[in-house]
Design a protein around this motif. Structure first.
Motif, PDB file in Angstrom:
ATOM      1  N   GLN A 107       0.818  -1.210   0.000  1.00 32.22           N
ATOM      2  CA  GLN A 107       0.000   0.000   0.000  1.00 32.22           C
ATOM      3  C   GLN A 107       0.854   1.263   0.000  1.00 32.22           C
ATOM      4  N   GLN A 108       1.916   1.270   0.746  1.00 35.52           N
ATOM      5  CA  GLN A 108       2.765   2.454   0.824  1.00 35.52           C
ATOM      6  C   GLN A 108       3.393   2.784  -0.527  1.00 35.52           C
ATOM      7  N   SER A 109       3.837   1.750  -1.250  1.00 31.23           N
ATOM      8  CA  SER A 109       4.453   1.979  -2.562  1.00 31.23           C
ATOM      9  C   SER A 109       3.433   2.502  -3.558  1.00 31.23           C
ATOM     10  N   VAL A 110       2.213   1.950  -3.512  1.00 23.93           N
ATOM     11  CA  VAL A 110       1.164   2.409  -4.428  1.00 23.93           C
ATOM     12  C   VAL A 110       0.808   3.863  -4.137  1.00 23.93           C
ATOM     13  N   GLU A 111       0.696   4.224  -2.854  1.00 26.87           N
ATOM     14  CA  GLU A 111       0.364   5.608  -2.501  1.00 26.87           C
ATOM     15  C   GLU A 111       1.475   6.566  -2.935  1.00 26.87           C
ATOM     16  N   LEU A 112       2.730   6.156  -2.788  1.00 29.68           N
ATOM     17  CA  LEU A 112       3.833   6.999  -3.221  1.00 29.68           C
ATOM     18  C   LEU A 112       3.822   7.196  -4.737  1.00 29.68           C
ATOM     19  N   HIS A 113       3.514   6.125  -5.461  1.00 29.02           N
ATOM     20  CA  HIS A 113       3.421   6.211  -6.916  1.00 29.02           C
ATOM     21  C   HIS A 113       2.288   7.164  -7.325  1.00 29.02           C
ATOM     22  N   MET A 114       1.146   7.053  -6.659  1.00 27.55           N
ATOM     23  CA  MET A 114       0.014   7.928  -6.969  1.00 27.55           C
ATOM     24  C   MET A 114       0.360   9.383  -6.647  1.00 27.55           C
ATOM     25  N   LEU A 115       1.029   9.642  -5.520  1.00 22.60           N
ATOM     26  CA  LEU A 115       1.427  11.004  -5.177  1.00 22.60           C
ATOM     27  C   LEU A 115       2.317  11.595  -6.274  1.00 22.60           C
ATOM     28  N   THR A 116       3.236  10.785  -6.782  1.00 17.34           N
ATOM     29  CA  THR A 116       4.117  11.254  -7.853  1.00 17.34           C
ATOM     30  C   THR A 116       3.323  11.613  -9.100  1.00 17.34           C
ATOM     31  N   MET A 117       2.362  10.781  -9.470  1.00 16.70           N
ATOM     32  CA  MET A 117       1.568  11.031 -10.670  1.00 16.70           C
ATOM     33  C   MET A 117       0.676  12.265 -10.511  1.00 16.70           C
ATOM     34  N   ILE A 118       0.116  12.463  -9.318  1.00 17.88           N
ATOM     35  CA  ILE A 118      -0.730  13.643  -9.094  1.00 17.88           C
ATOM     36  C   ILE A 118       0.119  14.914  -9.118  1.00 17.88           C
ATOM     37  N   GLN A 119       1.320  14.844  -8.567  1.00 20.60           N
ATOM     38  CA  GLN A 119       2.211  16.011  -8.626  1.00 20.60           C
ATOM     39  C   GLN A 119       2.586  16.341 -10.067  1.00 20.60           C
ATOM     40  N   ASP A 120       2.830  15.314 -10.869  1.00 19.01           N
ATOM     41  CA  ASP A 120       3.133  15.534 -12.283  1.00 19.01           C
ATOM     42  C   ASP A 120       1.933  16.163 -12.992  1.00 19.01           C
ATOM     43  N   LEU A 121       0.716  15.663 -12.678  1.00 21.64           N
ATOM     44  CA  LEU A 121      -0.494  16.232 -13.267  1.00 21.64           C
ATOM     45  C   LEU A 121      -0.664  17.686 -12.858  1.00 21.64           C
ATOM     46  N   ALA A 122      -0.442  17.995 -11.580  1.00 14.80           N
ATOM     47  CA  ALA A 122      -0.595  19.367 -11.098  1.00 14.80           C
ATOM     48  C   ALA A 122       0.412  20.295 -11.768  1.00 14.80           C
ATOM     49  N   ALA A 123       1.661  19.825 -11.957  1.00 18.73           N
ATOM     50  CA  ALA A 123       2.662  20.654 -12.633  1.00 18.73           C
ATOM     51  C   ALA A 123       2.256  20.924 -14.075  1.00 18.73           C
ATOM     52  N   SER A 124       1.703  19.910 -14.752  1.00 20.86           N
ATOM     53  CA  SER A 124       1.229  20.107 -16.129  1.00 20.86           C
ATOM     54  C   SER A 124       0.114  21.141 -16.175  1.00 20.86           C
ATOM     55  N   LEU A 125      -0.814  21.077 -15.218  1.00 24.96           N
ATOM     56  CA  LEU A 125      -1.892  22.055 -15.179  1.00 24.96           C
ATOM     57  C   LEU A 125      -1.358  23.460 -14.943  1.00 24.96           C
ATOM     58  N   LEU A 126      -0.394  23.593 -14.050  1.00 27.03           N
ATOM     59  CA  LEU A 126       0.167  24.908 -13.771  1.00 27.03           C
ATOM     60  C   LEU A 126       0.794  25.523 -15.029  1.00 27.03           C
ATOM     61  N   MET A 127       1.536  24.708 -15.775  1.00 28.01           N
ATOM     62  CA  MET A 127       2.145  25.209 -17.003  1.00 28.01           C
ATOM     63  C   MET A 127       1.087  25.553 -18.043  1.00 28.01           C
ATOM     64  N   GLU A 128      -0.008  24.777 -18.112  1.00 26.90           N
ATOM     65  CA  GLU A 128      -1.089  25.082 -19.046  1.00 26.90           C
ATOM     66  C   GLU A 128      -1.800  26.380 -18.656  1.00 26.90           C
ATOM     67  N   PHE A 129      -1.935  26.636 -17.343  1.00 24.70           N
ATOM     68  CA  PHE A 129      -2.550  27.889 -16.903  1.00 24.70           C
ATOM     69  C   PHE A 129      -1.706  29.077 -17.352  1.00 24.70           C
ATOM     70  N   GLU A 130      -0.396  28.927 -17.234  1.00 23.46           N
ATOM     71  CA  GLU A 130       0.491  30.005 -17.686  1.00 23.46           C
ATOM     72  C   GLU A 130       0.299  30.288 -19.172  1.00 23.46           C
ATOM     73  N   LYS A 131       0.224  29.226 -19.979  1.00 22.87           N
ATOM     74  CA  LYS A 131       0.027  29.407 -21.419  1.00 22.87           C
ATOM     75  C   LYS A 131      -1.306  30.104 -21.692  1.00 22.87           C
ATOM     76  N   TRP A 132      -2.340  29.684 -20.990  1.00 20.49           N
ATOM     77  CA  TRP A 132      -3.671  30.252 -21.239  1.00 20.49           C
ATOM     78  C   TRP A 132      -3.686  31.741 -20.910  1.00 20.49           C
ATOM     79  N   VAL A 133      -3.099  32.103 -19.773  1.00 19.17           N
ATOM     80  CA  VAL A 133      -3.108  33.505 -19.354  1.00 19.17           C
ATOM     81  C   VAL A 133      -2.325  34.365 -20.344  1.00 19.17           C
TER      82      VAL A 133
END
Length: 814
Positions: free
Chosen positions: A155-181
């Motif tokens: 469970q700990q490894s799966v949660e760590l993997h998910m945290l990494t993927m969500i952080q990557d998704l959030a970084a992608s969204l942040l960069m897309e917000f910059e482009k949109w603005v």
């Protein structure tokens, strides 16, 4: 309208979470969804690894060390809103696909399904597909960029993997917000709402739209700054948008920009408790509500009304202020929002509005108002013709029963008296105007309680839940039979029978129906004697023990036997049958057939014998309920188990006692036993019962004369007395003593005869002689005898001068 909105909702990024591929088992889907939803807050500091600045960021005041991105996950997605251009937080800005690979062996098919699902959200700026539990062959295949594998692990490894993927998704969204603005500032994006689409674009409207375009763009840029976790940048753009909207008369967008500025203000000071901040939020939000109201009045000719935004603003402010110190202000906001429900065209909007109002009143502690609006929610559900809506209505109505004091015993321990009275201060002062209180109660409070129970009954029938419908009909019939017509009572009885037909045999329900049952008395057992506790240190342990009354045996102690108020103690013997008398009442207009009734024993050391009873309409009946104690220890008998109307229920004596006490004080509808012609209620306390090991049981009989002997004065006669051991334990020790008056009239007792017969085994008997001489009647006895004409009076006078022969016996000394 949307549920669960708050002032901070404008800073939340909406992410659709969609199951794709084959069917996912529900437990697995909940597990995967919870794994994703755990990361609703992503710190900006954690995005440095995944973030790359391709050009200078438009977010000049980005708080990288203290800020965060807030994600709002929507499982199953949502319908696109027509107001997405007005509030960017309503857009689905990211899509996450969830796949259970054991159910989806074809990865190409999974990828195609995800593309199709994500295509319905054109506003999404980032997409990810997470595949769980891949097989070895799927893991060994060619690495895919469109599917992210989550291999089986702890469970700990799966949660760590998910945290990494969500952080990557959030970084992608942040960069897309910059482009949109950056793109919005350079191109001047044209933004419209349903209000604009309804307008006829003449030359003046076109000119007005061009003037308003810049202010609206600044407002939307502020929205994206807020979503990007930079409230200071957002506030700067909102300030510009507010000024431009005020200059161009764009009232609706003026309100939206002002609302965004409040969200930025609160997000910037998240977690801080500041009275100055609270006053500023209140001042701005009251202005926002007024602006939305002006926009509604201006556009009242349009087919699409923005009144929902006014109501949402009121709910957001109420949620922000929701605490007991500001209860009056919050209540005014909520009641004002409730009045605006009439202006909502869509029934689903009214449903959401009433749900939010009920929740906030409940948070505030106003249970009655929360229950009222919950009933409005249930009524909207019942207007839909499907079983799921009826089930929802039933569940919502069930939550209101505590406020109306008609809750099921299953969900709460019922105080039967409190379930009948409105718990108002006037109910405690019934001594002043009892009739007025009862009249008020019967005309208003009881009517409302009946309505609630009927609504639950109707919704449970439509939801095909026979146990809930049986429970609602039982509570309605038991609690409010005096207010229900005979035809209505029979209809409820039919409803009970129909519900029982759909239930398995032996189904139990926590809520009793009929009959009413109260404890009447403990009948005396003619074969028992007083039980005297032996004192091992005292040789003549029976000394001082005598009869406790005119009966051979009484189960009650001497103290409190007549008053019935003190706690009584009763000893029952293992293996010897006992009886308890209860009174049943059927105050309704139909015949009541009780399939079985027996004592309810929670201690488990008692075998109860069921009996069947039939009660005609408006009658009561005394019933003897018997059983046999099986083990030594205390016995707990709180009531009776009744099998009636096809369902098994437990009837508690305490509840009926509370009901009758309330009836005596005029606080409840009526006394069911008085309605059935029973005698006036006299409280009978259930004694403290303990079961003792098997004891010897001697039965005494006088030989000849049917136990009655007539002697003349001075006559001497031998009386033969037979002692029979009717128990299961041998009599090891016995003693005969005299008490009462005229003891010298007993000349001799054949002690040697019965002593030589000891021990008397079970079933054995011994006969011994007692020589009696009839005593001389005094003048006082003769006068008392002659002055009392009834035979019963003479008998009582004679018994007062008779000697008593007391036999104390025991088994083994242990």
């Amino acid at each position: 309208m949307e549920p669960g909105l708050s002032i901070e909702s404008g800073s939340a990024i909406r992410v659709a979470v969609l199951p794709v591929g084959g069917t996912i088992p529900p437990p697995r889907l909940r597990e995967y969804a919870a794994l994703v939803a755990r990361h609703a807050r992503v710190d900006l500091a954690s995005l440095r690894t995944y973030y790359s600045e391709h050009q200078k960021s438009p977010f000049a005041h980005q708080p990288w060390e203290t800020g965060c991105l807030r994600l709002k996950f929507v499982l199953g997605g949502c319908v696109p809103s027509p107001w997405e251009d007005f509030q960017s937080s309503r857009k689905v800005l990211a899509v996450i696909g969830i796949c259970h690979l054991p159910s989806s062996p074809d990865l190409d098919r999974v990828a195609a399904d995800f593309v199709d699902a994500a295509r319905t959200y054109p506003s999404a700026l980032a997409r990810r597909c997470f595949a769980f539990c891949p097989r070895d062959a799927q893991m060994a295949g060619k690495k895919r960029d469109d599917i992210i594998m989550f291999p089986p692990s702890d469970q700990q490894s799966v949660e760590l993997h998910m945290l990494t993927m969500i952080q990557d998704l959030a970084a992608s969204l942040l960069m897309e917000f910059e482009k949109w603005v950056l793109r919005a500032e350079s191109t001047g994006t044209i933004l419209k709402t349903p209000l604009d689409s309804q307008s006829s674009l003449g030359s003046e409207e076109v000119i007005k739209a061009k003037k308003r375009r810049l202010g609206r763009a600044q407002k939307i840029i502020g929205d994206y700054c807020l979503l990007a976790g930079s409230p200071m940048d957002a506030n700067a753009h909102y300030t510009t948008a507010i000024e431009l909207a005020r200059l161009t008369g764009d009232v609706f967008w003026h309100a939206g920009a002002l609302e965004g500025s409040v969200c930025a203000l609160v997000a910037d000071r998240m977690g801080q408790s500041d009275p100055v901040l609270e006053d500023e939020v209140k001042y701005r939000y009251y202005t926002i509500i007024q602006l939305y109201r002006r926009a509604t009045l201006q556009d009242n000719a349009q087919r699409v009304s923005p009144v929902s935004f006014e109501l949402e603003a009121a709910l957001k402010l109420a949620r922000y202020l929701c605490r007991q110190e500001l209860a009056k202000e919050v209540s005014d906001l909520l009641m004002g929002a409730a009045d605006g429900a009439k202006a909502l065209i869509d029934a689903s909007d009214r449903l959401i509005l009433y749900i939010e109002i009920a929740r906030l009143f409940g948070t505030l502690g106003y249970k009655r108002k929360a229950a009222f609006f919950s009933r409005q929610v249930a009524q909207l559900y019942l207007q839909q013709d499907n079983a799921y809506a009826a089930m929802s209505a039933m569940q919502v109505l069930t939550m209101t029963t505590n406020a109306y004091h008609v809750q099921s015993r299953k969900t709460s321990k019922i105080n039967h008296d409190s379930s009948k009275e409105p718990r108002a201060s006037s109910s405690d002062s019934g001594k002043v105007h009892p009739q007025a209180i009862v009249s008020l109660f019967e005309s208003q409070w009881s009517t409302l309680q009946m309505v609630v129970l009927r609504e639950i009954l109707m919704s449970s029938i439509r939801a095909a839940d026979p146990l809930s419908s049986w429970s609602a009909a039982a509570r309605l019939l038991r609690s409010f039979y005096p207010l229900i017509t005979p035809a209505g009572q029979s209809g409820l009885a039919s409803s009970l029978a129909n519900s029982a037909d759909k239930l398995p045999t032996g189904t139990r329900c926590a809520d009793p129906c009929l009959p009413f049952i109260r404890l009447h008395s403990f009948p005396l057992h003619p074969s028992q004697r007083d039980i005297v506790k032996r004192n091992p240190g005292k040789k003549e342990w029976w000394t001082g023990a005598g009869p406790s009354g005119p009966f051979i045996y009484t189960p009650f102690s001497k103290a409190g036997a007549s008053s019935g108020t003190s706690k009584q103690e009763v000893s029952w013997i293992v293996g010897e049958p006992v009886q308890v008398m209860v009174e049943l009442a059927n105050p309704c207009s139909f015949d009541l057939v009780i399939e079985s009734i027996y004592l309810s024993v929670h201690s488990g050391n008692f075998d109860a014998f069921p009996v069947s009873v039939s009660l005609p309409p408006n009658t009561s009946k005394l019933v003897l309920l018997s059983g046999i104690p099986t083990q030594v220890g205390p016995i707990s008998i709180p009531g009776c188990i009744v099998h009636c109307f096809g369902v098994i229920t437990e009837h508690l004596f305490k509840e009926v006692d509370c009901l009758l006490l309330g009836a005596a004080q005029g606080l409840v509808l009526s006394d069911p036993f008085r309605c059935c012609g029973s005698s006036k209620f006299k409280s009978v306390n259930f004694p403290s019962i303990s079961v003792v090991p098997p004891l010897p049981l001697l039965v005494a009989n006088v030989v000849g004369g049917d136990g009655s002997i007539l002697l003349y004065e001075g006559e001497i006669r031998d009386v033969l007395i037979t002692l029979t051991n009717a128990g299961t334990v041998p009599v090891e020790e016995a003693n005969i003593a005299l008490s009462g008056k005229n003891q010298d009239s007993v000349i001799s007792i054949a002690h040697s005869t019965w002593k030589s017969a000891l021990p008397i085994k079970p079933g054995g008997e011994v006969t011994f002689a007692v020589t009696l001489r009839a005593w001389h009647l005094s003048s006082a006895d003769l006068e008392a005898d002659g002055s009392r004409s009834p035979a019963s009076s003479r008998r009582i006078a004679r018994e007062g001068i008779n000697p008593f022969l007391n036999i104390h016996y025991a088994g083994r000394s242990c």
